[in-house]
Structure formats: C-alpha cells, structure tokens
Design a protein around this motif. Structure first.
Motif, short mmCIF file in Angstrom:
data_model
loop_
_atom_site.label_atom_id
_atom_site.label_comp_id
_atom_site.label_asym_id
_atom_site.label_seq_id
_atom_site.Cartn_x
_atom_site.Cartn_y
_atom_site.Cartn_z
N THR A 75 0.83 -1.20 0.00
CA THR A 75 0.00 0.00 0.00
C THR A 75 0.87 1.25 0.00
O THR A 75 0.61 2.20 -0.75
CB THR A 75 -0.94 0.01 1.22
N LEU A 76 1.92 1.26 0.81
CA LEU A 76 2.82 2.42 0.85
C LEU A 76 3.54 2.61 -0.47
O LEU A 76 3.74 3.75 -0.92
CB LEU A 76 3.82 2.27 2.00
N MET A 77 3.94 1.50 -1.12
CA MET A 77 4.61 1.62 -2.42
C MET A 77 3.65 2.16 -3.48
O MET A 77 4.04 2.98 -4.33
CB MET A 77 5.17 0.26 -2.85
N ALA A 78 2.41 1.73 -3.43
CA ALA A 78 1.42 2.25 -4.38
C ALA A 78 1.20 3.74 -4.16
O ALA A 78 1.13 4.51 -5.12
CB ALA A 78 0.10 1.48 -4.24
N LEU A 79 1.12 4.14 -2.92
CA LEU A 79 0.96 5.57 -2.61
C LEU A 79 2.17 6.38 -3.03
O LEU A 79 2.04 7.47 -3.58
CB LEU A 79 0.70 5.76 -1.12
N ARG A 80 3.36 5.85 -2.80
CA ARG A 80 4.57 6.56 -3.20
C ARG A 80 4.66 6.68 -4.71
O ARG A 80 5.01 7.73 -5.25
CB ARG A 80 5.82 5.85 -2.68
N GLY A 81 4.32 5.62 -5.42
CA GLY A 81 4.32 5.67 -6.87
C GLY A 81 3.33 6.69 -7.40
O GLY A 81 3.65 7.48 -8.30
N PHE A 82 2.15 6.70 -6.85
CA PHE A 82 1.14 7.65 -7.29
C PHE A 82 1.56 9.08 -6.97
O PHE A 82 1.42 9.99 -7.79
CB PHE A 82 -0.21 7.34 -6.64
N THR A 83 2.10 9.30 -5.78
CA THR A 83 2.56 10.62 -5.39
C THR A 83 3.69 11.10 -6.29
O THR A 83 3.71 12.26 -6.72
CB THR A 83 3.02 10.62 -3.92
N SER A 84 4.61 10.22 -6.61
CA SER A 84 5.71 10.56 -7.52
C SER A 84 5.18 10.94 -8.89
O SER A 84 5.66 11.89 -9.52
CB SER A 84 6.69 9.40 -7.65
N TYR A 85 4.19 10.21 -9.36
CA TYR A 85 3.58 10.50 -10.66
C TYR A 85 2.94 11.89 -10.67
O TYR A 85 3.16 12.68 -11.58
CB TYR A 85 2.55 9.42 -10.98
N ILE A 86 2.18 12.19 -9.64
CA ILE A 86 1.52 13.50 -9.55
C ILE A 86 2.56 14.61 -9.45
O ILE A 86 2.45 15.65 -10.11
CB ILE A 86 0.56 13.54 -8.33
N TYR A 87 3.59 14.42 -8.64
CA TYR A 87 4.61 15.45 -8.47
C TYR A 87 5.38 15.68 -9.77
O TYR A 87 5.67 16.83 -10.13
CB TYR A 87 5.57 15.06 -7.34
N GLN A 88 5.70 14.62 -10.49
CA GLN A 88 6.41 14.78 -11.77
C GLN A 88 5.53 15.52 -12.78
O GLN A 88 6.03 16.36 -13.54
CB GLN A 88 6.83 13.42 -12.33
N ASN A 89 4.25 15.24 -12.80
CA ASN A 89 3.35 16.00 -13.67
C ASN A 89 3.33 17.47 -13.29
O ASN A 89 3.30 18.34 -14.16
CB ASN A 89 1.93 15.44 -13.62
N TYR A 90 3.36 17.77 -12.01
CA TYR A 90 3.40 19.15 -11.54
C TYR A 90 4.68 19.84 -12.01
O TYR A 90 4.65 20.97 -12.51
CB TYR A 90 3.30 19.19 -10.02
N ILE A 91 5.81 19.18 -11.87
CA ILE A 91 7.09 19.75 -12.31
C ILE A 91 7.09 19.98 -13.82
O ILE A 91 7.50 21.05 -14.29
CB ILE A 91 8.25 18.83 -11.89
N ASP A 92 6.66 18.99 -14.58
CA ASP A 92 6.62 19.13 -16.04
C ASP A 92 5.70 20.26 -16.47
O ASP A 92 6.02 21.03 -17.38
CB ASP A 92 6.17 17.82 -16.70
N ASN A 93 4.56 20.39 -15.81
CA ASN A 93 3.62 21.45 -16.13
C ASN A 93 4.21 22.82 -15.80
O ASN A 93 4.05 23.77 -16.57
CB ASN A 93 2.31 21.25 -15.37
N SER A 94 4.91 22.93 -14.67
CA SER A 94 5.55 24.19 -14.30
C SER A 94 6.62 24.59 -15.31
O SER A 94 6.71 25.75 -15.71
CB SER A 94 6.18 24.09 -12.91
N LYS A 95 7.43 23.62 -15.74
CA LYS A 95 8.48 23.91 -16.73
C LYS A 95 7.86 24.33 -18.06
O LYS A 95 8.34 25.25 -18.72
CB LYS A 95 9.36 22.67 -16.94
N ALA A 96 6.79 23.66 -18.45
CA ALA A 96 6.13 23.99 -19.71
C ALA A 96 5.55 25.40 -19.66
O ALA A 96 5.64 26.16 -20.64
CB ALA A 96 5.03 22.98 -20.03
N ARG A 97 4.97 25.79 -18.53
CA ARG A 97 4.43 27.14 -18.39
C ARG A 97 5.53 28.19 -18.45
O ARG A 97 5.36 29.22 -19.09
CB ARG A 97 3.67 27.28 -17.07
#
Length: 112
Positions: A75-97
C-alpha cells in the motif's frame, strides 16, 4: 482480478478523456473549483488513493483478513508511486508554463 478491472476502466476513461478533447478544459475546471486549486488537487489525490488503497482495506473489512507487513508495504509503495507520478506531472507542467511564458515574452519583445 479486481486490479485488472480497475486497470481496464482507467485505460478506457483516459482514452475517452483525450478522444473527447475534454482534457483541454481540466485547467479551467481546476481554476474554477470553488475552494481553490489546492483543494481540487487534494480531492483528486484522495479520490485516487481511495481506489489504490481500497483493495487492502476492503480485504481487511470484508474478509476479516489480517494486515501484515507485505500489505502495508504494498500500500505504501502504491501511494509513493502515485505521489511521484503526480509530483512529476506538476514539475513538467511548471516547466512547460515557464517555457511558454519565456517564448511569448521573446515574441512580444521582437514585435516591439
């Protein structure tokens, strides 16, 4: 078996989101959310968590299964993976902006 059903439903929903072009309105939807952007993202994250973490929790409740170390780690690994995915999307979106803003600024400067 439940994981495969959820995976297929997620894939079909994602394909439908992009095929309909509705993904273009998500930014406006987030900005128009009555309690703010952070609340919108938090709602999405907890909704996703409820689907990711619900399998082990449901097994605990429905089948009176015991929570052991493997289930906690999974469960913790699934949460960490999902959190990493969301954070990477945030970083990519910020760079694109930033890139888009810099490109628009350079275009406006060259027109003057």
């Amino acid at each position: 078996m439940q994981i495969y059903t959820s995976l297929v439903a997620t894939c079909i929903s994602t394909i439908g989101l992009f095929a309909s072009g509705e993904w273009r309105t998500l930014h406006g939807e987030m900005n128009a959310f009555s309690t703010g952007r952070l609340s919108y993202v938090t709602t999405l994250v907890w909704t996703a968590y409820s689907f990711v973490g619900s399998h082990s929790v449901a097994a605990l409740i429905v089948f009176r299964d015991k929570m052991n170390g493997v289930k906690i780690i999974a469960t913790l690994m699934a949460l960490r993976g999902f959190t990493s995915y969301i954070y990477q999307n945030y970083i990519d979106n910020s760079k694109a902006r930033k890139t888009r803003a810099n490109a628009e600024g350079a275009t406006n400067d060259s027109l003057c």
